[in-house]
Enzyme design. Structure first.
Site, PDB file in Angstrom:
ATOM      1  N   ASN A   1       0.886  -1.173   0.000  1.00 35.03           N
ATOM      2  CA  ASN A   1       0.000   0.000   0.000  1.00 35.03           C
ATOM      3  C   ASN A   1       0.917   1.215   0.000  1.00 35.03           C
ATOM      4  O   ASN A   1       1.457   1.587   1.031  1.00 35.03           O
ATOM      5  CB  ASN A   1      -0.895  -0.023   1.252  1.00 35.03           C
ATOM      6  CG  ASN A   1      -1.713   1.254   1.391  1.00 35.03           C
ATOM      7  OD1 ASN A   1      -1.768   2.073   0.464  1.00 35.03           O
ATOM      8  ND2 ASN A   1      -2.345   1.428   2.542  1.00 35.03           N
ATOM      9  N   TRP A   2       1.076   1.783  -1.183  1.00 38.57           N
ATOM     10  CA  TRP A   2       2.029   2.903  -1.300  1.00 38.57           C
ATOM     11  C   TRP A   2       1.507   4.178  -0.657  1.00 38.57           C
ATOM     12  O   TRP A   2       2.248   5.127  -0.479  1.00 38.57           O
ATOM     13  CB  TRP A   2       2.327   3.178  -2.778  1.00 38.57           C
ATOM     14  CG  TRP A   2       3.162   2.146  -3.466  1.00 38.57           C
ATOM     15  CD1 TRP A   2       3.600   0.939  -2.959  1.00 38.57           C
ATOM     16  CD2 TRP A   2       3.668   2.213  -4.816  1.00 38.57           C
ATOM     17  NE1 TRP A   2       4.334   0.269  -3.899  1.00 38.57           N
ATOM     18  CE2 TRP A   2       4.400   1.026  -5.052  1.00 38.57           C
ATOM     19  CE3 TRP A   2       3.570   3.148  -5.831  1.00 38.57           C
ATOM     20  CZ2 TRP A   2       5.039   0.770  -6.268  1.00 38.57           C
ATOM     21  CZ3 TRP A   2       4.190   2.895  -7.055  1.00 38.57           C
ATOM     22  CH2 TRP A   2       4.923   1.719  -7.256  1.00 38.57           C
ATOM     23  N   LYS A   3       0.210   4.222  -0.367  1.00 34.82           N
ATOM     24  CA  LYS A   3      -0.420   5.453   0.148  1.00 34.82           C
ATOM     25  C   LYS A   3      -0.106   6.610  -0.814  1.00 34.82           C
ATOM     26  O   LYS A   3      -0.001   6.384  -2.018  1.00 34.82           O
ATOM     27  CB  LYS A   3       0.037   5.719   1.581  1.00 34.82           C
ATOM     28  CG  LYS A   3      -0.136   4.473   2.460  1.00 34.82           C
ATOM     29  CD  LYS A   3      -0.046   4.726   3.917  1.00 34.82           C
ATOM     30  CE  LYS A   3      -0.286   3.428   4.668  1.00 34.82           C
ATOM     31  NZ  LYS A   3      -0.309   3.598   6.105  1.00 34.82           N
TER      32      LYS A   3
ATOM     33  N   HIS B   1      -9.659   1.638   4.258  1.00 36.97           N
ATOM     34  CA  HIS B   1      -8.427   1.821   5.031  1.00 36.97           C
ATOM     35  C   HIS B   1      -8.694   2.809   6.160  1.00 36.97           C
ATOM     36  O   HIS B   1      -9.473   3.752   6.001  1.00 36.97           O
ATOM     37  CB  HIS B   1      -7.313   2.339   4.118  1.00 36.97           C
ATOM     38  CG  HIS B   1      -5.975   2.307   4.799  1.00 36.97           C
ATOM     39  ND1 HIS B   1      -5.594   3.280   5.693  1.00 36.97           N
ATOM     40  CD2 HIS B   1      -4.968   1.404   4.754  1.00 36.97           C
ATOM     41  CE1 HIS B   1      -4.382   2.968   6.154  1.00 36.97           C
ATOM     42  NE2 HIS B   1      -3.989   1.830   5.599  1.00 36.97           N
TER      43      HIS B   1
ATOM     44  N   GLU C   1      -7.122   5.206   7.216  1.00 38.21           N
ATOM     45  CA  GLU C   1      -6.877   6.615   6.867  1.00 38.21           C
ATOM     46  C   GLU C   1      -8.073   7.204   6.101  1.00 38.21           C
ATOM     47  O   GLU C   1      -8.355   8.400   6.230  1.00 38.21           O
ATOM     48  CB  GLU C   1      -5.558   6.729   6.079  1.00 38.21           C
ATOM     49  CG  GLU C   1      -4.355   6.517   7.015  1.00 38.21           C
ATOM     50  CD  GLU C   1      -3.143   5.868   6.378  1.00 38.21           C
ATOM     51  OE1 GLU C   1      -3.020   5.861   5.141  1.00 38.21           O
ATOM     52  OE2 GLU C   1      -2.303   5.342   7.151  1.00 38.21           O
TER      53      GLU C   1
ATOM     54  N   GLU D   1      -6.034  -4.432  10.270  1.00 38.09           N
ATOM     55  CA  GLU D   1      -4.999  -3.438  10.502  1.00 38.09           C
ATOM     56  C   GLU D   1      -5.307  -2.656  11.777  1.00 38.09           C
ATOM     57  O   GLU D   1      -6.076  -1.684  11.736  1.00 38.09           O
ATOM     58  CB  GLU D   1      -4.934  -2.458   9.326  1.00 38.09           C
ATOM     59  CG  GLU D   1      -4.602  -3.122   8.007  1.00 38.09           C
ATOM     60  CD  GLU D   1      -3.903  -2.150   7.054  1.00 38.09           C
ATOM     61  OE1 GLU D   1      -2.840  -2.519   6.553  1.00 38.09           O
ATOM     62  OE2 GLU D   1      -4.413  -1.037   6.851  1.00 38.09           O
TER      63      GLU D   1
ATOM     64  N   GLY E   1       2.060   2.420  10.678  1.00 34.63           N
ATOM     65  CA  GLY E   1       3.071   3.457  10.529  1.00 34.63           C
ATOM     66  C   GLY E   1       3.739   3.873  11.830  1.00 34.63           C
ATOM     67  O   GLY E   1       4.445   4.873  11.880  1.00 34.63           O
TER      68      GLY E   1
ATOM     69  N   SER F   1       2.816  -2.016  10.392  1.00 32.96           N
ATOM     70  CA  SER F   1       4.245  -2.143  10.672  1.00 32.96           C
ATOM     71  C   SER F   1       4.766  -3.561  10.461  1.00 32.96           C
ATOM     72  O   SER F   1       5.635  -4.031  11.191  1.00 32.96           O
ATOM     73  CB  SER F   1       4.578  -1.647  12.087  1.00 32.96           C
ATOM     74  OG  SER F   1       4.211  -0.278  12.228  1.00 32.96           O
TER      75      SER F   1
ATOM     76  N   GLY G   1       2.611  -1.094   4.294  1.00 30.78           N
ATOM     77  CA  GLY G   1       2.741   0.326   3.983  1.00 30.78           C
ATOM     78  C   GLY G   1       4.195   0.702   3.798  1.00 30.78           C
ATOM     79  O   GLY G   1       4.791   0.508   2.739  1.00 30.78           O
ATOM     80  N   GLY G   2       4.799   1.225   4.853  1.00 30.78           N
ATOM     81  CA  GLY G   2       6.161   1.752   4.774  1.00 30.78           C
ATOM     82  C   GLY G   2       7.161   0.810   4.121  1.00 30.78           C
ATOM     83  O   GLY G   2       7.959   1.228   3.263  1.00 30.78           O
TER      84      GLY G   2
HETATM   85  P1  PGA Z   1       2.469   0.344   7.648  1.00 33.43           P
HETATM   86  O1  PGA Z   1       1.048   0.612   6.955  1.00 33.43           O
HETATM   87  O2  PGA Z   1       2.988  -0.966   7.121  1.00 33.43           O
HETATM   88  O3  PGA Z   1       3.310   1.517   7.254  1.00 33.43           O
HETATM   89  O4  PGA Z   1       2.209   0.294   9.132  1.00 33.43           O
HETATM   90  C1  PGA Z   1       0.157  -0.436   6.708  1.00 33.43           C
HETATM   91  C2  PGA Z   1      -1.114   0.098   6.091  1.00 33.43           C
HETATM   92  O5  PGA Z   1      -1.558   1.190   6.467  1.00 33.43           O
HETATM   93  O6  PGA Z   1      -1.697  -0.529   5.190  1.00 33.43           O
END
Ligand code: PGA
Length: 248
Positions: free
Chosen positions: A9-11, A94, A96, A166, A172, A211, A232-233
């Site tokens: 997930n590149w966001k 998600h 966010e 999640e 994050g 994470s 994500g990251g």
């Molecule tokens: P993260 O994000 O791996 O940076 O914690 C995961 C996500 O939000 O899908």
């Protein structure tokens, strides 16, 4: 047997130049992976993914979809537009989106339904906040999130979704749920899915996100109900993403 899925997930990250480096890094080292692999990218880069990934085992997808098919909805992206660019997946719900865009359980459920209608595989995200976990409401919150989706989907379509657990406090932050904490929620989710369709519950991959990194992926992915990761990251660096794919 459920095939594991590792989805990036590149966001809101990337540029044409940075994506080219990342995608070539992934393609160059991936070989024939034992699990399914995907990247969910900002919509402007779907065309780049189609050009770069068409001949590779890596699928691509979007990060959100409109509940509307077309029309006067400025800024929205339809399921048909995603499939026009070869997307196979789309993330819906998600945290966010839920937090910054006020997306409700019902809206997320509709998005999952619309995605299926467009021929996409929705990656339906659920998860509790720290406050909700500490006050013992994890099952109630996550249960309500998945129940809203189950209420809307046609039982015959159910096995086509992917679920991602999640925990919001782990996204994050560098804090990861322990394998057992994640497994407990994944098992609860699978039971909810089985209440609707025992057959589908066995087929639906339930990903963990929050994470997930090369150094914790193996133990998380070893749990019986953790069928992959939404990353994500660590999906922004080819070496880290590939290490998680290998762990799966
Ligand atoms: P993260 O994000 O791996 O940076 O914690 C995961 C996500 O939000 O899908």
């Amino acid at each position: 047997m459920r095939r594991k899925l590792i989805a990036g997930n590149w966001k809101m990250n990337g540029s044409l130049a940075a994506n080219a480096v990342l995608l070539n890094g992934i393609k160059g080292e991936l070989g024939q992976p034992a699990c399914a692999v995907a990247v969910c990218v900002p919509a402007p880069y779907l065309a780049q993914c189609r050009a770069e990934l068409a001949e590779s085992p890596v699928a691509w997808g979007g990060q959100d979809v409109s509940v509307h098919e077309s029309g006067a909805y400025t800024g929205e992206i339809s399921g048909a537009m995603l499939t026009d660019f070869g997307a196979r997946y789309v993330i819906v719900g998600h945290s966010e989106r839920r937090t910054y865009h006020g997306e409700s359980n019902d809206l997320v459920a509709q998005k999952a339904n619309v995605a299926l209608g467009a021929g996409l595989t929705p990656i339906v995200c659920v998860g509790e906040s720290l406050d909700e976990r500490e006050s013992g409401r994890t099952s109630a919150v996550v249960g309500a999130q998945i129940d809203a989706v189950l209420a809307v989907l046609d039982p015959s379509e159910l096995s086509k979704i992917v679920v991602a657990y999640e925990p919001v406090w782990a996204i994050g932050t560098g804090k990861t749920a322990t394998p057992q904490m994640a497994q407990d929620v994944h098992a609860m989710l699978r039971t909810r899915l089985a209440d609707k369709s025992a057959e589908a519950a066995e087929l639906i991959p339930i990903l963990y996100g929050g994470s997930m990194k090369p150094d914790n992926a193996r133990e998380l992915l070893a749990m019986p109900d953790i069928d992959g990761g939404l990353i994500g990251g660590a999906s922004l660096k080819a070496a880290d993403f590939l290490a998680i794919v290998r762990a799966a």
